[in-house]
Enzyme design. Structure first.
Site, PDB file in Angstrom:
ATOM      1  N   PRO A 111      27.973  59.578  52.430  1.00 29.56           N
ATOM      2  CA  PRO A 111      29.112  58.806  52.953  1.00 29.56           C
ATOM      3  C   PRO A 111      28.846  58.157  54.308  1.00 29.56           C
ATOM      4  CG  PRO A 111      29.625  61.176  52.833  1.00 29.56           C
ATOM      5  CD  PRO A 111      28.305  60.990  52.191  1.00 29.56           C
TER       6      PRO A 111
ATOM      7  N   GLU B 265      27.681  70.065  52.435  1.00 28.06           N
ATOM      8  CA  GLU B 265      28.007  69.436  53.729  1.00 28.06           C
ATOM      9  C   GLU B 265      26.949  68.444  54.182  1.00 28.06           C
ATOM     10  OE1 GLU B 265      29.597  72.662  56.495  1.00 28.06           O
ATOM     11  OE2 GLU B 265      28.995  73.715  54.689  1.00 28.06           O
TER      12      GLU B 265
ATOM     13  N   ARG C  34      20.859  46.126  36.017  1.00 22.58           N
ATOM     14  CA  ARG C  34      21.360  44.936  35.325  1.00 22.58           C
ATOM     15  C   ARG C  34      20.814  43.643  35.912  1.00 22.58           C
ATOM     16  NH1 ARG C  34      25.605  42.441  37.023  1.00 22.58           N
ATOM     17  NH2 ARG C  34      26.689  42.250  35.045  1.00 22.58           N
TER      18      ARG C  34
ATOM     19  N   ASP D 262      29.241  36.885  36.963  1.00 27.60           N
ATOM     20  CA  ASP D 262      30.212  37.917  37.312  1.00 27.60           C
ATOM     21  C   ASP D 262      30.662  37.793  38.760  1.00 27.60           C
ATOM     22  OD1 ASP D 262      30.379  39.396  34.866  1.00 27.60           O
ATOM     23  OD2 ASP D 262      28.321  40.029  35.231  1.00 27.60           O
TER      24      ASP D 262
HETATM   25  O1  JDN Z   1      26.916  62.719  49.030  1.00 24.97           O
HETATM   26  B1  JDN Z   1      28.230  62.436  48.827  1.00 24.97           B
HETATM   27  O2  JDN Z   1      29.162  63.415  48.713  1.00 24.97           O
HETATM   28  C1  JDN Z   1      28.649  60.981  48.811  1.00 24.97           C
HETATM   29  C2  JDN Z   1      29.981  60.693  48.916  1.00 24.97           C
HETATM   30  C3  JDN Z   1      30.344  59.381  48.918  1.00 24.97           C
HETATM   31  C4  JDN Z   1      29.389  58.367  48.842  1.00 24.97           C
HETATM   32  C5  JDN Z   1      28.051  58.650  48.739  1.00 24.97           C
HETATM   33  C6  JDN Z   1      27.684  59.985  48.744  1.00 24.97           C
HETATM   34  N1  JDN Z   1      30.037  57.163  48.864  1.00 24.97           N
HETATM   35  C7  JDN Z   1      31.339  57.378  48.963  1.00 24.97           C
HETATM   36  C8  JDN Z   1      31.585  58.729  49.000  1.00 24.97           C
END
Ligand code: JDN
Length: 169
Positions: free
Chosen positions: A29, A56, A94, A109
């Site tokens: 994230p 985590e 793709r 697209d």
């Molecule tokens: O590793 B993860 O929990 C993770 C969560 C999200 C992501 C990429 C990886 N993109 C959005 C949430």
């Protein structure tokens, strides 16, 4: 729980020994948000290696000691990077020759070559529950149809995603 460095380094080294050097993608994230330009970039690589975040996250030395492109899917919470990894896989695959049936499909697209949203589509019948297909689409005038589509795509993008609309001059 945090993913330890040792098993990750060992796994990455083994994959690269067996298959050759990889563009290494870390799904996290805190990565940059996946978009069409990044997918196009990945599609030019010989080989991708995807590592999914879980728990985590990663021991920071996994970032330090290996060269990753860190990728997120957007600002929402998931339990792991597996679904984002599939999104990287599909958006990239793709773009490879022969993956789509019709080579032009990918360009048409949303976010394709135009970089804006796709225009509306219709199929038969000409009227469904009182809702008619726009007349121009039944006209057989391909130039007029293309003009209508370009206008619709632009209007739709202006309304829904003004952030991606190129400046007009
Ligand atoms: O590793 B993860 O929990 C993770 C969560 C999200 C992501 C990429 C990886 N993109 C959005 C949430």
């Amino acid at each position: 729980m945090v993913l330890q460095a040792e098993p990750i380094f060992t796994a990455v080294e083994q994959v690269e020994e067996n298959h050759g050097p990889c563009r290494k993608i870390l799904l996290t994230p805190v990565g940059r948000v996946l978009n069409q330009d990044l997918a196009a970039d990945f599609s030019k690589e010989e080989r991708l290696l995807l590592l999914c975040g879980r728990y985590e996250g990663f021991d920071e030395r996994i970032r330090q000691g290996l060269d990753w492109t860190e990728v997120s899917l957007g600002d929402f919470v998931l339990s792991g990077g597996e679904i984002p990894a599939l999104a990287v896989l599909e958006s990239t695959a793709r773009l490879l020759p022969g993956v789509l049936g019709h080579e032009e499909s990918a360009k048409q697209d949303s976010f394709g070559e135009s970089g804006i949203l796709d225009h509306p589509h219709y199929t038969r019948p000409a009227v469904f529950r009182g809702m008619a297909v726009p007349e121009v689409l039944l006209s057989g005038d391909h130039q007029a149809i293309e003009a209508w589509r370009a206008d619709q795509a632009r209007q739709r993008t202006l309304k829904r995603r003004p952030d991606i609309l190129p400046d007009s001059d």
